[in-house]
Every structure is written in structure tokens, then in C-alpha cells.
Design a protein around this motif. Structure first.
Motif, mmCIF file in Angstrom:
data_model
loop_
_atom_site.group_PDB
_atom_site.id
_atom_site.type_symbol
_atom_site.label_atom_id
_atom_site.label_comp_id
_atom_site.label_asym_id
_atom_site.label_seq_id
_atom_site.Cartn_x
_atom_site.Cartn_y
_atom_site.Cartn_z
ATOM 1 N N SER A 206 0.848 -1.195 0.000
ATOM 2 C CA SER A 206 0.000 0.000 0.000
ATOM 3 C C SER A 206 0.877 1.235 0.000
ATOM 4 C CB SER A 206 -0.947 0.027 1.208
ATOM 5 O OG SER A 206 -0.234 0.173 2.416
ATOM 6 N N TRP A 299 -2.175 -1.236 -3.421
ATOM 7 C CA TRP A 299 -3.310 -0.520 -2.822
ATOM 8 C C TRP A 299 -2.943 0.935 -2.564
ATOM 9 C CZ3 TRP A 299 -7.998 -2.797 -0.730
ATOM 10 C CH2 TRP A 299 -8.104 -4.172 -0.962
ATOM 11 N N ASP A 368 -10.176 5.397 -8.351
ATOM 12 C CA ASP A 368 -11.340 4.575 -8.032
ATOM 13 C C ASP A 368 -12.016 4.099 -9.308
ATOM 14 O OD1 ASP A 368 -13.137 3.433 -6.045
ATOM 15 O OD2 ASP A 368 -14.619 4.818 -6.866
ATOM 16 N N LYS A 373 -7.369 -0.480 -5.988
ATOM 17 C CA LYS A 373 -7.906 -0.841 -4.674
ATOM 18 C C LYS A 373 -7.501 0.201 -3.633
ATOM 19 C CE LYS A 373 -8.702 -5.493 -5.646
ATOM 20 N NZ LYS A 373 -8.813 -6.845 -5.148
ATOM 21 N N ARG A 408 -18.975 2.936 -2.194
ATOM 22 C CA ARG A 408 -17.519 2.787 -2.289
ATOM 23 C C ARG A 408 -16.842 3.211 -0.980
ATOM 24 N NH1 ARG A 408 -14.862 0.125 -3.144
ATOM 25 N NH2 ARG A 408 -12.994 1.254 -3.771
ATOM 26 N N ASP A 416 -13.286 -3.816 1.824
ATOM 27 C CA ASP A 416 -11.987 -3.689 1.162
ATOM 28 C C ASP A 416 -10.852 -3.726 2.186
ATOM 29 O OD1 ASP A 416 -13.666 -3.396 -0.943
ATOM 30 O OD2 ASP A 416 -12.957 -1.444 -1.602
ATOM 31 N N GLU A 419 -10.304 -7.237 2.918
ATOM 32 C CA GLU A 419 -9.590 -7.890 1.806
ATOM 33 C C GLU A 419 -8.101 -7.536 1.880
ATOM 34 O OE1 GLU A 419 -10.980 -6.981 -2.208
ATOM 35 O OE2 GLU A 419 -9.146 -7.917 -2.984
#
Ligand SMILES: [Zn+2]
Length: 484
Positions: A206, A299, A368, A373, A408, A416, A419
Motif C-alpha cells: 500500500s 493498494w 477509483d 484498490k 464505495r 476492502d 480484503e
């Protein structure tokens, strides 16, 4: 943390039914009305159509009619455990519906405490979901060899991931290679002068704060080499040529002071490069970069509220925030001080920051749309004007302002996040068998991001906190003004 006095008395765990709630499916935004959600121990026992005959003496029935139930919110960029007593901040997070967090800075001490079972958070706290060792800086990763040794040491000490701060590109890539070899995720900042595509390919799990600063925007500029050349002129951070006792501690104190609002001490080179990156921003290049992030599984943790509280440090909504009543006098004093320092910057620099923020919102929206992600995070505890729990809701508002749909935004803070953490079997949706970490909302969260603020109750590890309980928690924190 063990000596916590806040969040008392501890609530007993009981078996209960949330009666007549509307369950929000975080996968597709579908709603199922008039449901009974049974909570048993730490988990959701069953979800069935309302059955008024169900429930007996051993099952408490809580009227949830008119309420919407969603998974508890995840704040995936938090520094709270660095506090001497984080219990006040953690209680505020819980009171705002946050049931889990990713700690973004650790230490040998925190890792050891967790490993030996002495890192015990109060009941009235979100769960600690992941924690790194010390952030990689020139102190522990000044050379490639040092970076490699630090990554190894942290992995051995039980870190869940490696967090990179501002290090030289050579150290950055050496750390990435070593982390990949060891199979430990690596996340964090894109240091000055880094090739963003190479960082993504190298396995950045990330990227935080969209950079920060010029970060990602260098790669979205039609003049990337020009921007990088400007940045190359920035003087290198000078460290003493020898190590001395407590150097790491001293550095930690210095860094903590700096991160309150790094822009207050912005180098003119950074401001100039940011201006150049802004004026040469290219949507086409954003989409090309987004394709890399998607392909590499990189991410984004935009923490827009962190960016905004820096770039709009002098905005009255921050200095007059009624929620400052939870913060210690010392902290507020420090925030005001760094803000007056920010105001000493040339007006032109502040204008660049303001213009840049609009671009960061656009970037977030474009990512997005391109399927990059993303997770929700605040960067609370360390950043000026960020108040635990509340700042995640401010993040929701900023994501909404960027143009993300309410679904979202909800997903980034729930499904998310799960995940990202690899915990979808226990988190991220309201389903039987999942953890009993839930938020009840007064209004439909799919109708507007604002509705995420209407927290009516929270279930955390199977304990039910009514609105009154949550308000009491908040009042205790305000009375102690213990949050630093
Ligand atoms: Zn951070």
C-alpha cells in the motif's frame, strides 16, 4: 494500556438479538429489511427474518427497527499505540464506530509486548489488526545493508509488515527486495526521487497519503523528469556522522514533532516541484499509472484528511473544531504553534497547497474509476487537527467530496479493508459466523456519505454499546482531556 482508567466499567458479554434491522450488504449495496441479527460471544450467530417468538430469558432483545447494520469501520492508518496511554483515543474511535485499526508505526518494545501478551487494549477499543516495527528512516535504513538488516530484524520480532518512511531510493528498493524474499508485506511512503512504477512493481502493498507530497504526482506529470530534477536539488537530510546513545529515541522525538505538519517546514524545492507537478498533471498518465497499480495489486491508502489538515492547516473548521474538547491542552498548543509556523510560509506556497488538494481529490476519483484498490485511513495520533474516531468520519467526507459513491466509501472502510488484511473470512460483511463487530446507523448509508455519521450503536467483540454508552465514553474522555 494495562493501567487504563477509561472505558470503565467493562461491559459484560451477553447473547442478544438486534431486532428488526436492515442489513446492508457491503458487496453490492443490497438491503435486507426486518432481520434479526443474533450475537453470540464474539461472533454473529445467525441472521433471520424477524421472529417475535424468538428470544428468551437468556437472550436480550434490542430494538433495531429503522436502523441499518453495517460492519464496524476500519481505520487503516493509525498511530495511537505510540501514546503513553492510548485508551482515551481508542475509546473515541470506538464511540465513532471504529472497531479495528492498522497501527502504522511500531517499535521493538511494542512488538515484544504483543508477543508476550502484555499489549492489552481496553475492552472499549477497536481491535489491533496489524502492526509493523519501527518505521524505516535514515536512522535504521541509512544504507542498503542497514535496510536489509532492519527488515530481517523486524520480521523476526514478529512485525506484520514493514513500513517505509523517508529513505534513500537505494535503501527503499533494498528493503523491498528483502521483504519480498521473506514474504513480509511492505507499505508506506514513496520517498523523494523514487520511480513510482518501479516501487509498485517492486511489491509495495500500500502507498500511503498518495505519496505523500509530490509522491505519486511526479508520475502523473507530463514532465516527470523535470519534476524529479527539481527534487534532486533538495539538500539531503543530515545525520550526525556517529551514533550515540538514545539517538533512535531522539530521532523518534524529532520525527514526531515534524510529522505534526511537515508542510510547516516545507522546503522551497518541494513546493516548487509540487507546483510543477500540478501544472503538468495529465489524466492520461494517471490512467497509465492506475493500470500498473491494478496489475501489481498495489493498494492506495489516500488518507485525504491527513493531506487536507496539512494543506489547509489554517482552516477555521480545524482550529474551531468543537471536538478539540477531547484533546490535551499540550496537544492543542502544539497544533496551534505548528499552524502559525505554516502561516509564515509565502502566500504563493499556500496557494500551491490549496490547488494541489483539489488535484489529490481528482486523483483519488480517477484511481477509483480505474479500479485501483483503496482503503480508508486517517493518520490519527501524530497529525495536527486529527481527533481519534472523528477524523475517520472526516475522511469519509473527503472521499465523498472526491466523488466516490457512498457504497464505495463504506466498502473502503469495511469489506476492502478486510480484503487488504486478508481477513474476509471473519470481517467485512454482516453475515453469520463473522466477528460481532458492527455499527448500527440511523440512516441508510447508501443514500449519502453523511449517513455514515449517524452511529446509533456499536457492537465490538460481542459487546453492545448503545448511543448512551458511547456518549458516556466520549464524556469520560472529555473530562480527562487525556488524548495527546
Ligand atoms: Zn502515518
Amino acid at each position: 494500556m494495562t493501567s487504563s482508567t477509561l472505558g470503565q466499567p467493562s461491559k459484560a458479554r451477553e447473547r442478544f438479538v438486534l431486532r428488526g434491522v436492515t442489513v446492508v450488504n457491503t458487496r453490492d449495496g443490497s438491503l435486507t429489511a426486518d432481520m434479526d441479527v443474533l450475537v453470540e460471544g464474539n461472533s454473529i450467530g445467525a441472521i433471520k427474518a424477524v421472529d417475535n417468538s424468538a428470544g428468551n430469558e437468556s437472550t436480550r432483545v434490542i430494538d433495531g427497527s429503522g436502523k441499518f447494520v453495517v460492519p464496524g469501520f476500519l481505520d487503516l492508518h493509525v498511530h495511537s499505540l505510540e501514546e503513553k496511554d492510548p485508551s482515551g483515543g481508542l475509546a473515541l474511535m470506538l464511540a465513532n464506530g471504529v472497531t479495528g485499526f492498522r497501527q502504522m508505526s511500531g517499535s521493538d518494545r511494542l512488538l515484544k509486548r504483543r508477543a508476550t501478551g502484555t499489549l492489552v487494549l481496553p475492552d472499549a477499543s477497536p481491535g489491533l489488526l496489524a502492526m509493523p516495527g519501527s518505521i524505516l528512516t535514515p536512522v535504521n535504513a541509512g544504507t542498503e545493508a542497514a535496510a536489509i538488516a532492519t527488515v530481517r530484524g523486524q520480521q523476526e520480532a514478529g512485525a506484520d509488515f514493514i513500513k517505509v518512511g523517508m529513505v534513500k531510493p537505494a535503501s527503499f528498493f533494498a528493503a523491498q527486495v528483502e521483504a519480498r524474499r521473506l514474504g513480509i508485506p511492505i507499505v508506506g511512503h514513496l520517498p523523494t526521487g523514487i520511480d513510482v512504477v518501479a516501487a509498485s512493481k517492486g511489491g509495495m502493498k500500500s502507498i500511503e497519503h498518495l505519496g505523500p507530497g509530490v509522491g505519486i504526482l511526479a508520475a502523473t506529470s507530463t514532465d516527470e523528469s523535470g519534476v524529479q530534477e527539481m527534487l534532486a536539488k533538495k539538500p539531503e537530510m543530515k545525520l550526525p556522522p556517529f551514533r550515540f546513545p538514545y539517538m533512535d529515541k531522539l530521532m523518534a522525538v524529532m520525527i514526531k514533532k515534524l510529522v505534526v505538519n511537515p508542510l510547516a517546514r516545507a522546503d522551497p524545492v518541494d513546493v516548487q516541484a509540487l507546483g510543477r507537478a500540478d501544472s503538468t498533471f495529465s489524466e492520461e498518465r494517471v490512467l497509465a499509472l492506475a493500470a500498473h497499480f491494478v496489475a501489481d495489486g498495489t493498494w492506495q491508502s489516500p488518507t485525504l484528511i491527513r493531506v487536507r489538515t496539512q494543506q489547509f492547516a489554517d482552516a477555521p473548521e480545524y482550529s474551531n473544531d468543537p471536538n478539540l474538547r477531547y484533546m490535551s491542552e499540550d496537544t492543542i498548543k502544539q497544533w496551534r504553534k505548528v499552524t502559525s509556523k505554516f502561516l509564515e510560509l509565502p502566500a504563493a506556497a499556500r496557494a500551491i497547497f490549496r490547488a494541489n488538494y483539489a488535484l489529490q481529490l481528482r486523483l483519488t476519483k480517477l484511481f477509483d474509476e480505474a479500479g485501483v484498490k483503496m482503503i480508508a485511513g486517517s493518520d490519527v495520533s501524530g497529525a495536527a487537527w486529527e481527533i481519534p474516531g472523528f477524523s475517520l468520519h472526516q475522511e469519509f467526507d473527503q472521499l465523498g467530496a472526491a466523488g466516490l459513491s457512498p457504497l464505495r466509501v463504506l466498502q473502503m472502510a469495511t469489506l476492502d479493508g478486510a480484503e487488504f488484511l486478508g481477513t474476509t473470512s471473519t470481517m467485512g460483511t454482516v453475515e453469520a459466523g463473522k466477528n460481532a463487530d458492527l455499527v448500527l446507523l440511523d440512516a441508510n448509508p447508501l443514500d449519502g456519505v453523511d449517513n455514515l455519521h449517524t452511529v446509533a450503536a456499536v457492537v465490538r467483540a460481542g459487546r453492545y454499546y448503545s448511543r448512551a454508552d458511547l456518549d458516556e465514553l466520549k464524556n469520560e474522555v472529555a473530562a480527562a482531556r487525556s488524548v495527546r
